[in-house]
Scaffold this motif. Sequence first.
Motif, PDB file in Angstrom:
ATOM      1  N   ALA A 151       0.829  -1.208   0.000  1.00  0.00           N
ATOM      2  CA  ALA A 151       0.000   0.000   0.000  1.00  0.00           C
ATOM      3  C   ALA A 151       0.862   1.256   0.000  1.00  0.00           C
ATOM      4  CB  ALA A 151      -0.931  -0.003   1.212  1.00  0.00           C
ATOM      5  N   ASP A 152       1.946   1.256   0.756  1.00  0.00           N
ATOM      6  CA  ASP A 152       2.796   2.444   0.847  1.00  0.00           C
ATOM      7  C   ASP A 152       3.577   2.700  -0.436  1.00  0.00           C
ATOM      8  OD1 ASP A 152       1.871   2.916   3.375  1.00  0.00           O
ATOM      9  OD2 ASP A 152       3.593   1.991   4.378  1.00  0.00           O
ATOM     10  N   LEU A 153       3.914   1.654  -1.164  1.00  0.00           N
ATOM     11  CA  LEU A 153       4.574   1.860  -2.457  1.00  0.00           C
ATOM     12  C   LEU A 153       3.626   2.541  -3.449  1.00  0.00           C
ATOM     13  CD1 LEU A 153       6.699  -1.384  -2.869  1.00  0.00           C
ATOM     14  CD2 LEU A 153       7.473   0.914  -2.253  1.00  0.00           C
ATOM     15  N   LEU A 154       2.344   2.209  -3.366  1.00  0.00           N
ATOM     16  CA  LEU A 154       1.365   2.902  -4.214  1.00  0.00           C
ATOM     17  C   LEU A 154       1.177   4.353  -3.765  1.00  0.00           C
ATOM     18  CD1 LEU A 154      -1.368   0.160  -4.699  1.00  0.00           C
ATOM     19  CD2 LEU A 154       0.305   0.975  -6.369  1.00  0.00           C
ATOM     20  N   LEU A 155       1.172   4.575  -2.463  1.00  0.00           N
ATOM     21  CA  LEU A 155       1.054   5.941  -1.943  1.00  0.00           C
ATOM     22  C   LEU A 155       2.288   6.785  -2.252  1.00  0.00           C
ATOM     23  CD1 LEU A 155      -0.542   5.479   1.594  1.00  0.00           C
ATOM     24  CD2 LEU A 155      -1.561   6.586  -0.392  1.00  0.00           C
ATOM     25  N   ALA A 156       3.412   6.148  -2.494  1.00  0.00           N
ATOM     26  CA  ALA A 156       4.650   6.880  -2.771  1.00  0.00           C
ATOM     27  C   ALA A 156       4.625   7.561  -4.139  1.00  0.00           C
ATOM     28  CB  ALA A 156       5.837   5.936  -2.696  1.00  0.00           C
ATOM     29  N   ILE A 157       3.834   7.050  -5.051  1.00  0.00           N
ATOM     30  CA  ILE A 157       3.844   7.587  -6.417  1.00  0.00           C
ATOM     31  C   ILE A 157       3.456   9.063  -6.466  1.00  0.00           C
ATOM     32  CG2 ILE A 157       2.792   7.360  -8.709  1.00  0.00           C
ATOM     33  CD1 ILE A 157       2.752   4.296  -8.150  1.00  0.00           C
ATOM     34  N   PRO A 158       2.350   9.493  -5.840  1.00  0.00           N
ATOM     35  CA  PRO A 158       2.046  10.929  -5.881  1.00  0.00           C
ATOM     36  C   PRO A 158       3.101  11.797  -5.190  1.00  0.00           C
ATOM     37  CG  PRO A 158       0.176   9.699  -4.985  1.00  0.00           C
ATOM     38  CD  PRO A 158       1.282   8.743  -5.195  1.00  0.00           C
ATOM     39  N   VAL A 159       3.712  11.278  -4.142  1.00  0.00           N
ATOM     40  CA  VAL A 159       4.765  12.041  -3.453  1.00  0.00           C
ATOM     41  C   VAL A 159       5.960  12.218  -4.380  1.00  0.00           C
ATOM     42  CG1 VAL A 159       6.318  12.076  -1.467  1.00  0.00           C
ATOM     43  CG2 VAL A 159       3.999  11.212  -1.207  1.00  0.00           C
TER      44      VAL A 159
END
Length: 166
Positions: A151-159
């Motif tokens: 989940a955090d790897l997916l959340l990292a994309i916008p960052v």
Amino acid sequence: MNRNPTFLYLLMLLAQVLVSHLFQTGPWCVLTLLPVMILCLPSQWSVLHAMVVAFLSGLAVDFLADGLIGLNAFALTPVALLRRYLLVHFFNEELVSRGERISWRKWGLLPIFACVLICTALFLLLYVTVDAAGERGWLPCLATFALSLGADLLLAIPVLLAFLEK
């Protein structure tokens, strides 16, 4: 486009607080933007400067969102400690000494996502271990780690899209 990294960082810190408040996942998933935010700090910053920012950011998120004071700060500070090493290892010393920003075009996806994976995995390893504190077995901890990492790897994309140059 010239972006102010301090403003972006504070905006992402606010986004982390909102994510923590809006998505109460319980003990099974830790949603965090913090390791990627630390990785994306200006490369010319010293290790000590990055560690202070990481510690204060972790405390702010702990105080404003998560509740267990010190947990995010504890897990995020070692990420800042390894940040400079990862930048030199996956990119080069020149990036750090010149204070360049990481660029998608210059470095490609693989080294950027490798750094994100290592930073996030280190953060989650520390966070999940201390959060469990002997009350949960290793199998539920491993499940939490794996689910959170995905989940955090997916959340990292916008960052990454906000911080890195195209």
